[in-house]
Design an enzyme around this catalytic site. Structure first.
Site, PDB file in Angstrom:
ATOM      1  N   HIS A  50       0.827  -1.207   0.000  1.00 54.34           N
ATOM      2  CA  HIS A  50       0.000   0.000   0.000  1.00 54.34           C
ATOM      3  C   HIS A  50       0.867   1.266   0.000  1.00 54.34           C
ATOM      4  O   HIS A  50       1.849   1.339   0.733  1.00 54.34           O
ATOM      5  CB  HIS A  50      -0.890  -0.043   1.253  1.00 54.34           C
ATOM      6  CG  HIS A  50      -1.861   1.083   1.370  1.00 54.34           C
ATOM      7  ND1 HIS A  50      -1.953   1.874   2.488  1.00 54.34           N
ATOM      8  CD2 HIS A  50      -2.804   1.539   0.511  1.00 54.34           C
ATOM      9  CE1 HIS A  50      -2.913   2.760   2.321  1.00 54.34           C
ATOM     10  NE2 HIS A  50      -3.447   2.589   1.126  1.00 54.34           N
TER      11      HIS A  50
ATOM     12  N   HIS B  70      -0.582  11.388  -1.892  1.00 56.68           N
ATOM     13  CA  HIS B  70      -1.892  11.014  -1.369  1.00 56.68           C
ATOM     14  C   HIS B  70      -2.780  12.227  -1.112  1.00 56.68           C
ATOM     15  O   HIS B  70      -3.888  12.330  -1.647  1.00 56.68           O
ATOM     16  CB  HIS B  70      -1.721  10.214  -0.076  1.00 56.68           C
ATOM     17  CG  HIS B  70      -3.011   9.745   0.506  1.00 56.68           C
ATOM     18  ND1 HIS B  70      -3.796  10.533   1.326  1.00 56.68           N
ATOM     19  CD2 HIS B  70      -3.675   8.569   0.374  1.00 56.68           C
ATOM     20  CE1 HIS B  70      -4.876   9.862   1.672  1.00 56.68           C
ATOM     21  NE2 HIS B  70      -4.839   8.666   1.105  1.00 56.68           N
TER      22      HIS B  70
ATOM     23  N   GLU C 135      -3.985   4.281  -8.177  1.00 57.38           N
ATOM     24  CA  GLU C 135      -5.162   4.980  -7.658  1.00 57.38           C
ATOM     25  C   GLU C 135      -5.145   6.410  -8.170  1.00 57.38           C
ATOM     26  O   GLU C 135      -4.232   7.183  -7.856  1.00 57.38           O
ATOM     27  CB  GLU C 135      -5.223   4.949  -6.126  1.00 57.38           C
ATOM     28  CG  GLU C 135      -6.542   5.578  -5.681  1.00 57.38           C
ATOM     29  CD  GLU C 135      -6.685   5.788  -4.188  1.00 57.38           C
ATOM     30  OE1 GLU C 135      -6.059   5.079  -3.375  1.00 57.38           O
ATOM     31  OE2 GLU C 135      -7.464   6.712  -3.847  1.00 57.38           O
TER      32      GLU C 135
END
Ligand code: G3P
Ligand code: MG
Length: 249
Positions: A12, A54, A114
């Site tokens: 991750h 992020h 992502e």
């Protein structure tokens, strides 16, 4: 069900908690532990360069106020994306998506990309990341999987690179998500393991979608979720998971 050649255990944010998230150091560390797949978050700088990050803002991981979307790559390149994590990684830079793709492909490791648009930049980010992915992974045996919490971003990614598989990412599943999965022609559903039941995992699998769960840091819980039918889990606990799942990473 469409083919799903991806490992069951995925690092991750590049390298979990062992290295600063979304950096090349993190990806390298995951690769050195034997991981064959990495999840990371991609957004756009002001000049349109795709970068790994992020948060929309730079405060937490780059020690600077403001948004990545308001700075050029040259400005972002001067920031320290490692010092917040530990002294060992001081000086680590915010990587471009291109550099991350090169590193992944050099070791034949796979990508869960992502798409994490800065709010208000959903479609442009989805389209740009999709175009770049098609270019960077041209000729690859296994393409990356796109995922996003943004419907608009995934729809734009689909329009730009329809052949790259998509996963609909949500914090918790509800019945409206069946429509989203169909509209985006997704191969997978990605969600928070804390919000999903074994029965729901089974139902989603039975309706033809892979199920990817984040962020699973407990080995016993991962085993339970995989036994319930999950296709894979994203973890921050790289060392323990590498030891517990040597054939699944
Ligand atoms: O892609 C799964 C997971 O990364 C989603 O949550 O906030 O860690 O990007 P987040
Ligand atoms: Mg993510």
């Amino acid at each position: 069900m469409k083919p799903w050649p991806y490992p069951r255990i995925v690092a991750h944010r590049g390298g979990g908690s062992l290295a600063p998230e979304n950096t090349l150091a993190a990806i390298r560390l995951g690769q050195s532990l034997g991981f064959r797949a990495h999840e990371f978050d991609v957004k756009l700088a002001r000049d349109g360069t795709a970068i790994l990050m992020h948060d929309a803002t730079l405060d937490r991981t780059a020690g600077c106020r403001g948004r990545a979307a308001d700075m050029t790559l040259t400005e972002l390149s001067q920031l320290d994306a490692g010092a917040w994590h530990s002294a060992e990684f001081k000086g680590e830079r915010i990587p471009t998506f291109e550099a991350a793709a090169r590193l992944l492909r050099s070791k034949d490791t796979m990508a869960h990309v992502e798409i994490k648009p800065t709010p208000g930049f959903d479609a442009v980010t989805g389209a740009r990341v999709a175009e770049l992915t098609a270019k960077y992974w041209e000729g690859a045996e296994v393409p990356p999987v796109f995922s996003s919490f943004s419907f608009e971003a995934l729809a734009a990614a689909r329009a730009a690179a329809p052949e790259i598989p998509r996963g609909w990412l949500i914090d918790s599943f509800n019945d409206a998500d069946w429509e989203r999965l169909a509209e985006l022609d997704c191969v997978s559903l990605h969600t928070n393991w804390k919000t999903i039941s074994a029965a729901r995992i089974r139902e989603i699998r039975d309706r033809g979608y892979q199920v990817m769960l984040y962020t699973v840091n407990d080995v016993a819980k991962a085993r339970e979720l995989l036994a319930a039918g999950a296709s894979g889990v994203f973890t921050d606990n790289l060392r323990e998971f590498a030891a517990a799942f040597p054939v699944d990473i």
